[in-house]
Each structure stands twice: as C-alpha cells, then as structure tokens.
Design an enzyme around this catalytic site. Structure first.
Site, PDB file in Angstrom:
ATOM      1  N   GLU A  77      55.235 118.526  -9.034  1.00  0.00           N
ATOM      2  CA  GLU A  77      54.801 119.768  -8.387  1.00  0.00           C
ATOM      3  C   GLU A  77      53.911 120.614  -9.302  1.00  0.00           C
ATOM      4  O   GLU A  77      53.926 121.839  -9.235  1.00  0.00           O
ATOM      5  CB  GLU A  77      56.021 120.592  -7.946  1.00  0.00           C
ATOM      6  CG  GLU A  77      56.842 119.929  -6.847  1.00  0.00           C
ATOM      7  CD  GLU A  77      58.014 120.780  -6.409  1.00  0.00           C
ATOM      8  OE1 GLU A  77      58.213 121.841  -7.022  1.00  0.00           O
ATOM      9  OE2 GLU A  77      58.719 120.387  -5.470  1.00  0.00           O
ATOM     10  N   GLY A 126     121.757  70.684  -6.619  1.00  0.00           N
ATOM     11  CA  GLY A 126     122.526  69.509  -6.994  1.00  0.00           C
ATOM     12  C   GLY A 126     122.385  69.170  -8.460  1.00  0.00           C
ATOM     13  O   GLY A 126     121.584  69.788  -9.179  1.00  0.00           O
ATOM     14  N   PRO A 127     123.153  68.199  -8.943  1.00  0.00           N
ATOM     15  CA  PRO A 127     123.168  67.847 -10.361  1.00  0.00           C
ATOM     16  C   PRO A 127     121.825  67.303 -10.838  1.00  0.00           C
ATOM     17  O   PRO A 127     120.979  66.884 -10.044  1.00  0.00           O
ATOM     18  CB  PRO A 127     124.259  66.771 -10.457  1.00  0.00           C
ATOM     19  CG  PRO A 127     125.033  66.886  -9.192  1.00  0.00           C
ATOM     20  CD  PRO A 127     124.090  67.385  -8.156  1.00  0.00           C
ATOM     21  N   THR A 128     121.644  67.308 -12.135  1.00  0.00           N
ATOM     22  CA  THR A 128     120.450  66.742 -12.731  1.00  0.00           C
ATOM     23  C   THR A 128     120.499  65.216 -12.682  1.00  0.00           C
ATOM     24  O   THR A 128     121.559  64.613 -12.491  1.00  0.00           O
ATOM     25  CB  THR A 128     120.310  67.208 -14.197  1.00  0.00           C
ATOM     26  OG1 THR A 128     119.062  66.753 -14.722  1.00  0.00           O
ATOM     27  CG2 THR A 128     121.437  66.670 -15.071  1.00  0.00           C
ATOM     28  N   ARG A 129     119.329  64.603 -12.811  1.00  0.00           N
ATOM     29  CA  ARG A 129     119.173  63.151 -12.876  1.00  0.00           C
ATOM     30  C   ARG A 129     119.700  62.450 -11.619  1.00  0.00           C
ATOM     31  O   ARG A 129     120.324  61.392 -11.694  1.00  0.00           O
ATOM     32  CB  ARG A 129     119.833  62.588 -14.140  1.00  0.00           C
ATOM     33  CG  ARG A 129     119.382  63.271 -15.417  1.00  0.00           C
ATOM     34  CD  ARG A 129     119.973  62.629 -16.652  1.00  0.00           C
ATOM     35  NE  ARG A 129     119.273  61.400 -16.988  1.00  0.00           N
ATOM     36  CZ  ARG A 129     118.129  61.322 -17.666  1.00  0.00           C
ATOM     37  NH1 ARG A 129     117.527  62.431 -18.054  1.00  0.00           N
ATOM     38  NH2 ARG A 129     117.568  60.168 -17.938  1.00  0.00           N
ATOM     39  N   THR A 130     119.431  63.070 -10.494  1.00  0.00           N
ATOM     40  CA  THR A 130     119.798  62.443  -9.216  1.00  0.00           C
ATOM     41  C   THR A 130     118.562  62.129  -8.376  1.00  0.00           C
ATOM     42  O   THR A 130     118.687  61.767  -7.205  1.00  0.00           O
ATOM     43  CB  THR A 130     120.730  63.367  -8.416  1.00  0.00           C
ATOM     44  OG1 THR A 130     120.143  64.670  -8.305  1.00  0.00           O
ATOM     45  CG2 THR A 130     122.097  63.478  -9.082  1.00  0.00           C
ATOM     46  N   TYR A 190      58.617 112.436 -12.050  1.00  0.00           N
ATOM     47  CA  TYR A 190      59.475 113.604 -11.803  1.00  0.00           C
ATOM     48  C   TYR A 190      58.876 114.880 -12.384  1.00  0.00           C
ATOM     49  O   TYR A 190      58.807 115.916 -11.709  1.00  0.00           O
ATOM     50  CB  TYR A 190      60.863 113.361 -12.390  1.00  0.00           C
ATOM     51  CG  TYR A 190      61.739 114.587 -12.425  1.00  0.00           C
ATOM     52  CD1 TYR A 190      62.310 115.092 -11.265  1.00  0.00           C
ATOM     53  CD2 TYR A 190      61.975 115.258 -13.626  1.00  0.00           C
ATOM     54  CE1 TYR A 190      63.098 116.239 -11.295  1.00  0.00           C
ATOM     55  CE2 TYR A 190      62.759 116.397 -13.671  1.00  0.00           C
ATOM     56  CZ  TYR A 190      63.323 116.885 -12.499  1.00  0.00           C
ATOM     57  OH  TYR A 190      64.093 118.021 -12.529  1.00  0.00           O
ATOM     58  N   HIS A 239      60.505 126.460 -17.212  1.00  0.00           N
ATOM     59  CA  HIS A 239      61.154 125.370 -17.936  1.00  0.00           C
ATOM     60  C   HIS A 239      60.055 124.435 -18.421  1.00  0.00           C
ATOM     61  O   HIS A 239      59.021 124.283 -17.757  1.00  0.00           O
ATOM     62  CB  HIS A 239      62.112 124.588 -17.037  1.00  0.00           C
ATOM     63  CG  HIS A 239      63.407 125.301 -16.777  1.00  0.00           C
ATOM     64  ND1 HIS A 239      63.519 126.664 -16.707  1.00  0.00           N
ATOM     65  CD2 HIS A 239      64.666 124.809 -16.569  1.00  0.00           C
ATOM     66  CE1 HIS A 239      64.781 126.999 -16.465  1.00  0.00           C
ATOM     67  NE2 HIS A 239      65.493 125.886 -16.369  1.00  0.00           N
TER      68      HIS A 239
END
Length: 351
Positions: A110, A223-227, A106, A59
């Site tokens: 060898e 419960g209801p709103t605006r309380t 590499y 190679h």
C-alpha cells in the site's frame, strides 16, 4: 537481575524482516544506517518502507538480504537513532524472513509514493519448495522405493533436515510400507496325528470352518502341559499366535483365528475384543502407534491350571466369558496326541 531460565535471543538468517513501530525516521536514512550496521554480513538488497497506520502513526518495515548469514544475539543490535536527536532510539522487532517474496509483497502493498520507500541493491528472488512440490517428491519416493533401506535413503537425500528430526516417524512409515514377511507356520505334527474332544470338534466345525451371520464364539481350553494343546491349535489354519505377550504390531489381517497361549488374564489387553470376536477395535501398542484391528475372528485361549483365567475374573467378567466362549477343562488323561497314529514313534508335543 534477569532470570537465567529466560529464553536467549537469537536470529540466525541471511534474510531479515525488521519492523520499527512508531518510527519517524526517513526510509532512506534507516536504509543507510542499516547498511552500516550490517556491513560485515555483506548486504545484497535492502528495502525500507514507511507505513501509516489508521491512527496516523508511522511504522517502518525493512527487508534485508545478506550474502552471509547474520547471527544476531543482541535484540538492540539494530536500534536506530536520529542525527538531530540522539536520545530518540527506535527499537525493531527482528525476525528471519522465511519467504522474501512474501515479505517484499507485504511491505510494499500500500505504498502511495516514492517518499515512503527506499531501495538499494538487487532483490534476490529466493525460491522455496512449495507444499505441492514436497508432496510430489514424497509421492515419488513412496512409489519408487522397493525396500525400507531405499525409502529411508531417498528421504534422507531429499529432506535432510526433516530426516534428522523425524527419523522415528520415517522409520515407522518404512515399516508400514515394507512390513516384515509373515512367517509361515509349519505344523510340528501332521494334522492326522492330532485329535480333540467332541466338544472342541463341534466348536471347530461351527465357529472356525463355517460362516456365521453373527459373531463367532471363541474356545477356552484349560489343561496340563505337554498334552498337545498348542500343536493342535496351530494346525488348524492361518492364525495370529501370541505367547507370553500380545504384540499387535505383528497382527496378520488374513488370519482366520487368534491363539492366546500361556498369557495370564491380567496381562491380556483387549481381552473382551479377542474373546468376543469383536470387529474394528482400536489398540495402542507399547512401541507403536494406535491402529484399528479388523477382528471378527474367533480366538483359542490355552492355559494351564495354575493360570486359569476364570479363577481371576470377577462374576461379571466370568459371565462375559461363558457367554462368548466354549469353555473346556481337560479331563485326566485327555490329550490331543493320537498315539496310535504315531505308531510307537517318540512324540513330544508342545504344551
């Protein structure tokens, strides 16, 4: 005919690593041929090394360093031929040499004789930043930056390529390092101007203002709103407030309780974790990364009658709700507003 969807071959680099399998060419001949083929890129250094594999087949490995960046779009551009046998063609595997130092080590590891090696030019020792150097640079950026903008600017200057392809990740890191300051809630009304039913008062004293060896119970108020429900709930201390949707990206770990206000049951993620004051549960925000919520704090759930959670629950879900919350339906005329304290002032409570 080749498919149009096939990936297009291209190598774009100053440094090339070539491997010619089963190549019988002499290294010096291959080197000289490649100098000619790559002449327009102004080669600086070429090393050609023959390696014999265990089966005896030769190679040829080649490292090429050019002055100019080579643009190779034809996989056959660096094919080599023998002078004595022009029909013998040797085709290489062509790669960019990402680390020339490693490639050179590499291919020469060898080599047993000079016959199997040919070199030309002067090797260019290319220094590439190591992982430790990059980590040290990022640590310095994190420790020295004082704002999101400065952090992103420093990352852009030091890591321009990573910044261009991972900007979203760096923006997430910037938000984590420099979160938006938690807005301090200012009560709409003085605490003294708000009142609550004795059932709610008992829950507040037992589960909100006292330590518990087990899990706290939450409270569900319909419960209801605006309380004045919201005004009362937000006046009790540091809290996470969610209205219309639950956004875990704004979760304050220092909060003493959570408020879920006007969010339908089906749109409340991790509702059991909220209701049951569970600890260390994982959430997945729509526009953020998964995170672990420390939890362990009670929750105040506020709804109007038209969005009563219990009406939308299965029997099993309802059982869980009653086991983990104090359920309070406001009676007619009930309010959290102390009108006598208001002394005739025009008081308009939210919720």
């Amino acid at each position: 005919m080749a498919s149009s969807s096939a990936p297009r071959f291209r190598v774009y680099s100053k440094y090339l690593f070539l491997t010619y399998p089963e190549c019988t060419l002499e290294p010096q001949y291959a080197l000289d041929s490649l100098r000619t083929l790559l002449n327009k890129y102004e080669p600086l250094y070429i090393a050609a090394v023959r390696e014999l594999h265990e089966d005896g087949s030769p190679h040829l490995h080649v490292l090429v360093q050019n002055k100019l960046r080579a643009s190779i779009t034809n996989p056959n551009a660096l094919n080599l031929r023998m002078d004595t046998s022009p029909f013998s063609i040797f085709h290489p595997n062509i790669q960019a040499a990402k680390d020339c130092n490693q490639v050179r080590d590499y291919i020469t590891k060898e080599v047993d004789s000079d016959v199997n090696t040919a070199e030309w030019g002067t090797f260019v020792a290319v220094s590439t930043p190591g992982r430790k150097d990059r980590d040290a640079d990022m640590k310095q950026i994190i420790e020295s930056s004082s704002s999101r903008e400065e952090f992103l600017s420093m990352v852009c200057n030091r890591f321009p390529f990573e910044w261009s392809i991972r900007l979203k990740d760096f923006e997430y890191t910037a938000r984590h390092l420099f979160p938006d300051p938690v807005a301090t809630y200012t009560p709409e009304f003085p605490t003294e101007s708000l009142i609550c039913h004795e059932t709610i008062e008992s829950w507040k004293n037992e589960h909100l203002y006292s330590e518990s060896p087990g899990r706290h119970k939450s409270i569900y108020i319909c419960g209801p709103t605006r309380t004045g429900k919201t005004s009362w709930a937000r006046s009790l201390g540091t809290h996470n407030y969610y209205n219309s949707l639950v956004d875990f990206t704004t979760y304050d770990v220092n909060a003493k309780y959570n408020i879920i206000d006007d969010i339908p049951f089906k749109f409340t993620p991790n509702w059991k974790c909220f209701v049951g004051a569970q600890r260390d549960f994982t959430v997945n925000p729509k526009y953020g990364k998964r995170k672990v919520i420390r939890g362990g704090i009670p929750c105040i759930i506020l709804v109007n009658p038209d969005e009563d959670w219990l009406k939308d629950m299965t029997p099993e879900q309802s059982d869980y709700m009653y086991s983990n919350t104090v359920v309070h339906y406001m009676y007619e005329g009930e309010t959290f507003i102390n009108y006598s304290f208001a002394s005739g002032e025009d008081v308009t409570a939210s919720q």
